[in-house]
Motif scaffolding. Structure first.
Motif, PDB file in Angstrom:
ATOM      1  N   ALA A  60       0.874  -1.532  -0.060  1.00 43.30           N
ATOM      2  CA  ALA A  60      -0.125  -0.123   0.183  1.00 43.30           C
ATOM      3  C   ALA A  60       0.900   1.183   0.032  1.00 43.30           C
ATOM      4  O   ALA A  60       0.580   2.293  -1.068  1.00 43.30           O
ATOM      5  N   ILE A  61       2.212   1.233   0.114  1.00 42.18           N
ATOM      6  CA  ILE A  61       2.978   2.603   0.879  1.00 42.18           C
ATOM      7  C   ILE A  61       3.688   2.862  -0.505  1.00 42.18           C
ATOM      8  O   ILE A  61       3.142   3.625  -0.993  1.00 42.18           O
ATOM      9  N   ILE A  62       4.559   1.588  -0.233  1.00 43.37           N
ATOM     10  CA  ILE A  62       4.630   1.608  -2.313  1.00 43.37           C
ATOM     11  C   ILE A  62       4.408   1.439  -2.766  1.00 43.37           C
ATOM     12  O   ILE A  62       4.985   2.137  -4.185  1.00 43.37           O
ATOM     13  N   SER A  63       3.508   1.285  -3.206  1.00 38.93           N
ATOM     14  CA  SER A  63       2.115   1.635  -4.808  1.00 38.93           C
ATOM     15  C   SER A  63       1.549   2.911  -4.557  1.00 38.93           C
ATOM     16  O   SER A  63       1.142   3.477  -6.163  1.00 38.93           O
ATOM     17  N   THR A  64       1.169   3.923  -3.309  1.00 36.05           N
ATOM     18  CA  THR A  64       0.920   5.264  -2.916  1.00 36.05           C
ATOM     19  C   THR A  64       1.496   6.465  -4.370  1.00 36.05           C
ATOM     20  O   THR A  64       3.392   5.737  -4.362  1.00 36.05           O
ATOM     21  N   LYS A  65       1.479   6.198  -4.892  1.00 37.86           N
ATOM     22  CA  LYS A  65       1.866   7.629  -6.143  1.00 37.86           C
ATOM     23  C   LYS A  65       2.698   8.665  -5.577  1.00 37.86           C
ATOM     24  O   LYS A  65       3.761   8.810  -6.210  1.00 37.86           O
ATOM     25  N   THR A  66       2.460   8.844  -4.291  1.00 38.85           N
ATOM     26  CA  THR A  66       2.276   9.794  -3.472  1.00 38.85           C
ATOM     27  C   THR A  66       3.328   9.874  -2.521  1.00 38.85           C
ATOM     28  O   THR A  66       2.440   9.191  -1.520  1.00 38.85           O
ATOM     29  N   VAL A  67       4.264  10.399  -1.693  1.00 37.62           N
ATOM     30  CA  VAL A  67       4.422  10.035  -0.203  1.00 37.62           C
ATOM     31  C   VAL A  67       3.507  10.583   0.570  1.00 37.62           C
ATOM     32  O   VAL A  67       3.057  10.823   1.731  1.00 37.62           O
ATOM     33  N   GLU A  68       3.077  11.733  -0.016  1.00 40.11           N
ATOM     34  CA  GLU A  68       2.453  13.158   0.421  1.00 40.11           C
ATOM     35  C   GLU A  68       0.770  12.121   1.009  1.00 40.11           C
ATOM     36  O   GLU A  68       0.141  12.845   2.080  1.00 40.11           O
ATOM     37  N   ILE A 159      12.730   0.824   1.252  1.00 40.93           N
ATOM     38  CA  ILE A 159      11.561   0.739  -0.729  1.00 40.93           C
ATOM     39  C   ILE A 159      11.709   1.952  -1.763  1.00 40.93           C
ATOM     40  O   ILE A 159      12.214   1.586  -2.538  1.00 40.93           O
ATOM     41  N   ARG A 160      10.592   2.733  -0.945  1.00 46.03           N
ATOM     42  CA  ARG A 160      10.585   4.110  -1.431  1.00 46.03           C
ATOM     43  C   ARG A 160      11.682   4.571  -2.109  1.00 46.03           C
ATOM     44  O   ARG A 160      11.997   5.062  -3.089  1.00 46.03           O
ATOM     45  N   LYS A 161      13.090   4.564  -1.225  1.00 47.58           N
ATOM     46  CA  LYS A 161      13.848   5.398  -1.361  1.00 47.58           C
ATOM     47  C   LYS A 161      14.878   4.425  -2.017  1.00 47.58           C
ATOM     48  O   LYS A 161      15.646   5.324  -3.189  1.00 47.58           O
ATOM     49  N   LEU A 162      14.999   3.258  -2.225  1.00 46.23           N
ATOM     50  CA  LEU A 162      15.858   2.622  -3.549  1.00 46.23           C
ATOM     51  C   LEU A 162      15.639   3.110  -4.432  1.00 46.23           C
ATOM     52  O   LEU A 162      15.857   2.660  -6.042  1.00 46.23           O
ATOM     53  N   GLY A 163      13.667   3.379  -4.797  1.00 46.45           N
ATOM     54  CA  GLY A 163      13.248   3.889  -5.976  1.00 46.45           C
ATOM     55  C   GLY A 163      13.578   2.655  -7.325  1.00 46.45           C
ATOM     56  O   GLY A 163      13.197   1.065  -7.001  1.00 46.45           O
ATOM     57  N   ASN A 164      14.196   2.705  -8.396  1.00 42.18           N
ATOM     58  CA  ASN A 164      13.933   1.644  -9.761  1.00 42.18           C
ATOM     59  C   ASN A 164      14.280   1.321  -9.383  1.00 42.18           C
ATOM     60  O   ASN A 164      14.491  -0.435  -9.796  1.00 42.18           O
ATOM     61  N   ALA A 166      14.388  -1.156  -6.386  1.00 38.91           N
ATOM     62  CA  ALA A 166      13.315  -2.317  -6.216  1.00 38.91           C
ATOM     63  C   ALA A 166      12.584  -2.133  -7.287  1.00 38.91           C
ATOM     64  O   ALA A 166      11.331  -2.487  -6.205  1.00 38.91           O
ATOM     65  N   LYS A 167      12.753  -1.977  -8.151  1.00 42.02           N
ATOM     66  CA  LYS A 167      11.358  -2.660  -9.254  1.00 42.02           C
ATOM     67  C   LYS A 167      10.608  -3.860  -8.876  1.00 42.02           C
ATOM     68  O   LYS A 167       9.450  -3.753  -8.995  1.00 42.02           O
ATOM     69  N   LEU A 168      11.660  -5.143  -8.837  1.00 37.31           N
ATOM     70  CA  LEU A 168      11.781  -6.537  -9.082  1.00 37.31           C
ATOM     71  C   LEU A 168      10.975  -7.332  -7.596  1.00 37.31           C
ATOM     72  O   LEU A 168       9.726  -7.343  -7.657  1.00 37.31           O
ATOM     73  N   LEU A 169      11.640  -5.675  -6.663  1.00 41.53           N
ATOM     74  CA  LEU A 169      11.209  -6.271  -4.946  1.00 41.53           C
ATOM     75  C   LEU A 169       9.574  -5.374  -4.681  1.00 41.53           C
ATOM     76  O   LEU A 169       8.643  -6.345  -4.202  1.00 41.53           O
ATOM     77  N   LYS A 170       8.866  -4.439  -5.316  1.00 45.54           N
ATOM     78  CA  LYS A 170       7.657  -3.852  -5.736  1.00 45.54           C
ATOM     79  C   LYS A 170       7.190  -4.605  -5.830  1.00 45.54           C
ATOM     80  O   LYS A 170       5.692  -4.948  -5.676  1.00 45.54           O
TER      81      LYS A 170
END
Length: 408
Positions: A60-68, A159-164, A166-170
């Motif tokens: 839910a957190i990593i798929s949210t488009k924005t941190v805000e 994971i969000r900080k890793l960006g691309n 962590a794409k496979l992990l997401k």
């Protein structure tokens, strides 16, 4: 016939729970069979719930488009939980003060029924255990939900900080989350048998206590539960979405409510609540955050029950509570107790320790509080669990104000 077809699963679950309750009251010795069957089913459910929380919160957190947006959901969730708990404590306090004869009780009759507690537990150690664990495997035990939520949030932020990178992990986390949802959906097909057996055992264990020494305080709490469940939730949903939303809520609330009644466990209700949120059209980012989080720190039933338990204990100890400072302390203690309460059936030791330490009560009162927690367990869990759905509806409404209401 159409009504029966639409609500077939709910009616079957209700029927099995009702039969289980009758069997538990009439034949308490049937627990030799019902207890293992119900416990095995719940154990399977718990095995799936803990990884579901871990992966769904992260997803839910990593798929949210924005941190805000994630921060906004979390902030609104905490505010909503606090307001709901405050309302529960005030309503319970008003009932307790208005009906003092229901709070008063024969101290000798109660004390004679107390279970014995010999272990002395350090409250500070309890707080440490509530928020953290020493080893990674302990993180995925059902009684360690709050540390699991904190760990999940930390993992998601990382994971969000890793960006691309962590794409496979997401993608993996998303697939595992869907897999766990499917597994739980399959397991829920056996809910009438599992929940019916566990409810039979539960009612067989607590029925005698309810009918004898704790009838008055239980009836008062039952009155509070009915008012909060039917009236308060309907009012807040009405102001968040109108009559249409109220009708939708009561249409899809049956299975979550029956699950709560049957299991007396907030964590066991997480799958049913998530399904209901999907049926109500609530954004998955919202529900995946609020439902697991609310199962641990949002407990309207436990808060209201704590108010009545505190009033009863103060009455037994001949402590005057009809003054502003004491009543404020009762409310604050009740809200904190709701947060401290565990998510598994009968979890109230930490809350009892909190009450005793704040009001400087004799240690003998701990057994009364714990026993009352057991008596209150079923209606309290109903509010603890179901209250997360209106909370999700409110937060969803505040985040998506312009979205049109739809009936699924």
């Amino acid at each position: 016939m159409k009504y029966i077809a639409n609500y077939k699963s709910s009616l079957l679950l209700l029927l099995c729970i009702g039969i289980g309750g009758l069997v538990g009251i009439i034949f308490p010795e049937s627990s030799v069979i019902t207890y293992p069957v119900g416990s095995i089913y719940l154990n399977f459910l718990y095995v799936l719930v803990t990884p579901l929380i871990f992966f769904s919160v992260i997803t839910a957190i990593i798929s949210t488009k924005t941190v805000e947006k994630a921060k906004h959901i979390l902030f609104l969730s905490m505010v909503t939980f606090l307001l709901f708990s405050l309302a529960a404590s005030l309503i319970a306090l008003l009932l307790g003060i208005s009906l003092p004869s229901m709070v008063a009780s024969d101290s000798n009759a109660i004390i004679n029924t107390l279970p014995q507690i010999n272990e002395k537990v350090d409250f500070t150690e309890k707080i440490i255990r509530m928020l953290s664990v020493k080893n990674l495997p302990e993180l995925f035990q059902s009684e360690n939900m709050i540390p699991l939520l904190l760990f999940s949030a930390l993992a998601a932020a990382s994971i969000r900080k890793l960006g691309n990178k962590a794409k496979l992990l997401k993608e993996l986390f998303s697939v595992i989350t869907d897999l766990l949802y499917t597994m739980i959906s399959t397991l829920m097909k056996f809910a009438p048998i599992g929940f019916g057996c566990y409810f039979s055992y539960s009612i067989g264990q607590t029925g005698a206590a309810i009918l004898k020494n704790y009838a008055k305080i239980f009836l008062l709490f039952l009155l509070f539960s009915i008012l909060f469940y039917f009236i308060f939730y309907s009012i807040v949903i009405y102001f968040s979405g109108g009559v249409a939303k109220v009708k939708l809520f009561w249409r899809f609330n049956t299975i979550p409510s029956l699950t709560a009644v049957a299991t007396a466990s907030s964590s066991a209700c997480i799958p049913a609540n998530l399904t209901a949120c999907d049926q109500l059209g609530i954004d998955r980012d919202v529900s995946s955050t609020i439902i697991p989080l609310g199962a641990n720190i949002h407990k309207d039933g436990a808060t209201g029950a704590s108010v009545l338990k505190i009033l009863l204990i103060l009455e037994l100890c001949n402590i005057d509570y009809m003054n502003f400072s004491t009543l404020v302390l009762v409310i604050l203690t009740a809200i904190l107790s709701g947060i401290v309460m565990g998510t598994v059936p009968g979890g109230g030791v930490s809350a009892a320790i909190l009450m005793i330490s704040i009001f400087n009560l004799p240690n003998e009162m701990m057994s009364i509080i714990i026993l009352l927690s057991t008596v209150f367990d079923i209606p309290a869990t109903l509010l603890n669990s179901v209250g997360n759905i209106p909370s999700a509806m409110i937060v969803d409404r505040m985040i998506f104000r312009k979205r049109n209401s739809t009936v699924l």
